[in-house]
Design a protein around this motif. Structure first.
Motif, PDB file in Angstrom:
ATOM      1  N   GLN A   1     -12.144   9.973  -3.848  1.00  0.00           N
ATOM      2  CA  GLN A   1     -11.933   8.851  -4.718  1.00  0.00           C
ATOM      3  C   GLN A   1     -11.145   9.724  -6.150  1.00  0.00           C
ATOM      4  O   GLN A   1     -10.210   8.931  -6.638  1.00  0.00           O
ATOM      5  CB  GLN A   1     -13.170   8.465  -5.250  1.00  0.00           C
TER       6      GLN A   1
ATOM      7  N   ASP B   1      -4.133   1.657  -3.587  1.00  0.00           N
ATOM      8  CA  ASP B   1      -4.188   2.954  -2.905  1.00  0.00           C
ATOM      9  C   ASP B   1      -5.520   2.826  -1.728  1.00  0.00           C
ATOM     10  O   ASP B   1      -6.559   2.462  -2.144  1.00  0.00           O
ATOM     11  CB  ASP B   1      -4.674   3.891  -4.056  1.00  0.00           C
TER      12      ASP B   1
ATOM     13  N   LEU C   1      -8.534   5.096  -2.171  1.00  0.00           N
ATOM     14  CA  LEU C   1      -9.560   4.733  -3.146  1.00  0.00           C
ATOM     15  C   LEU C   1     -10.231   3.324  -2.946  1.00  0.00           C
ATOM     16  O   LEU C   1     -11.574   3.565  -3.041  1.00  0.00           O
ATOM     17  CB  LEU C   1      -8.663   4.385  -4.523  1.00  0.00           C
TER      18      LEU C   1
ATOM     19  N   LYS D   1      -6.057   9.579   5.760  1.00  0.00           N
ATOM     20  CA  LYS D   1      -5.335   8.268   5.558  1.00  0.00           C
ATOM     21  C   LYS D   1      -5.706   7.036   6.719  1.00  0.00           C
ATOM     22  O   LYS D   1      -5.917   5.870   6.230  1.00  0.00           O
ATOM     23  CB  LYS D   1      -3.966   8.755   5.388  1.00  0.00           C
TER      24      LYS D   1
ATOM     25  N   GLN E   1      -5.305   1.504  -9.398  1.00  0.00           N
ATOM     26  CA  GLN E   1      -5.089   2.157  -8.027  1.00  0.00           C
ATOM     27  C   GLN E   1      -6.099   1.555  -7.210  1.00  0.00           C
ATOM     28  O   GLN E   1      -5.524   1.469  -5.695  1.00  0.00           O
ATOM     29  CB  GLN E   1      -5.402   3.474  -8.248  1.00  0.00           C
TER      30      GLN E   1
ATOM     31  N   ASP F   1      -9.517  12.320  -6.411  1.00  0.00           N
ATOM     32  CA  ASP F   1      -8.233  12.916  -6.222  1.00  0.00           C
ATOM     33  C   ASP F   1      -6.983  11.751  -6.352  1.00  0.00           C
ATOM     34  O   ASP F   1      -5.877  12.037  -6.940  1.00  0.00           O
ATOM     35  CB  ASP F   1      -7.989  13.333  -5.033  1.00  0.00           C
ATOM     36  N   THR F   2      -7.394  10.404  -6.283  1.00  0.00           N
ATOM     37  CA  THR F   2      -6.378   9.315  -6.341  1.00  0.00           C
ATOM     38  C   THR F   2      -6.118   8.852  -7.955  1.00  0.00           C
ATOM     39  O   THR F   2      -5.502   8.291  -8.148  1.00  0.00           O
ATOM     40  CB  THR F   2      -6.861   8.135  -5.606  1.00  0.00           C
TER      41      THR F   2
ATOM     42  N   TRP G   1      -8.024   3.708 -12.571  1.00  0.00           N
ATOM     43  CA  TRP G   1      -8.879   3.372 -11.447  1.00  0.00           C
ATOM     44  C   TRP G   1      -8.675   1.734 -11.109  1.00  0.00           C
ATOM     45  O   TRP G   1      -8.272   1.455  -9.789  1.00  0.00           O
ATOM     46  CB  TRP G   1     -10.217   3.592 -11.795  1.00  0.00           C
TER      47      TRP G   1
END
Lengths: 205, 205
Positions: free
Chosen positions: A66, A96, A99, A18, A92, A68-69, A89
């Protein structure tokens, strides 16, 4: 006891990824440094090198996170699932950091020491699998080469987010994705299926 | 006399742009320097700063030269012209350093001090104009939004060359472009037109 140590290792690894994502998103691969990532993640040098040997290692982990998000947020099936994948996508990537950093690293590879085609390939495989099932269930035209369609979708999404980034800081990406499906669906979906696909991108807001 | 000076100025400008393209293609925006570009182009500091005030200026000139490397090679009309534009582009990016550098700079903007959406927009405008004409002549379906199709084509080509670069150093880009048209044409071309479009990408070899 061993279980507890494993749990902690998994959490530390996630914390590092992260932190790395935040730093890569902000500075790109070349502008990021391991020491800055350690600081951001709040981990020691020992913990860092236990999990990741190099900045390249870290970049690969971020790039390959990628799907997983996106994938866990989907519950639809068939062709609608493919459409929804691109919709989720598109939202996100605006929210995110993992991503967004993964996409940036994937696209900036030419100027860096990281060479890894697997993010493109992994997305294409996920899409191909779902498209093949949709084709078997009669939702996708028999003459459509689903592998080629999957790779085109990955390419189009890659390019759309760059175009959207240049003109609107990615804010118009969701509507670009809808426009893509309006153009693609008539040639790709089986007779009568296109009309049953929801193109309401805002339901994922 | 004035004419001769103008001719020389135009030639010097072209020499600088070509040298800049070579250096940008090799090192990217951040790795290139004005002094390296001057050396490559074989021009003096005076000549350089007469034409370009900064590395950003040079990058913009290289980015915006993209259509000049593709459009003059086309002689077809209508929908075939659009297809041919993508075919010529797919081959030229492998041979023409000016086009390749322009594409690299356009795509790497996120990590640099250059912000310029105009290469995307200029391509989209060229494609939109030709698509609109093809639609008026009945080659493109009436329900197709040609502006959105033009932007999708720019996005798809942008992404395809990155995907192709990651997996094959761009060698499979021409076949990816053909695959895109096989998927797009059935939904985009008017009844009976798709079959009349040549997808022989090798005729531009």
């Amino acid at each position: 006891m061993v279980k507890l140590q494993q749990d902690r290792a998994v959490r530390t690894r996630e914390t590092i990824i992260k932190g790395a994502a935040e730093v890569f998103d902000e500075y790109g691969f070349n502008g990021a440094s391991i020491s800055r990532i350690m600081k951001r993640a709040g981990v020691s040098q020992g913990a860092m090198y236990f999990h990741f040997k190099s900045k390249e290692d870290l970049a690969r982990a971020v790039m390959n996170a990628q799907p997983d998000t996106v994938v866990p947020r989907l519950d639809s099936q068939g062709l609608q699932r493919i459409v929804d994948m691109t919709f989720v996508w598109a939202w996100q990537i605006q929210r995110d950091v993992l991503l967004r950093a993964g996409v940036r690293l994937t696209n900036e590879q030419e100027g860096t020491s990281v060479r890894d085609a697997s993010p493109y390939q992994e997305w294409a495989q996920i899409l191909e699998m779902t498209l093949r099932q949709a084709q078997q269930e009669g939702e996708v035209g028999e003459s459509v080469d689903v592998r080629q369609l999957a790779e085109l979708l990955v390419s189009a999404c890659t390019g759309m987010q760059m175009y959207a980034n240049a003109v609107s800081g990615r804010q118009d990406l969701p509507e670009r994705v809808v426009a893509m499906w309006r153009i693609l669906l008539p040639g790709v979906a089986s007779e009568g299926i296109a009309e049953s696909i929801s193109l309401d991108v805002r339901r994922f807001l």
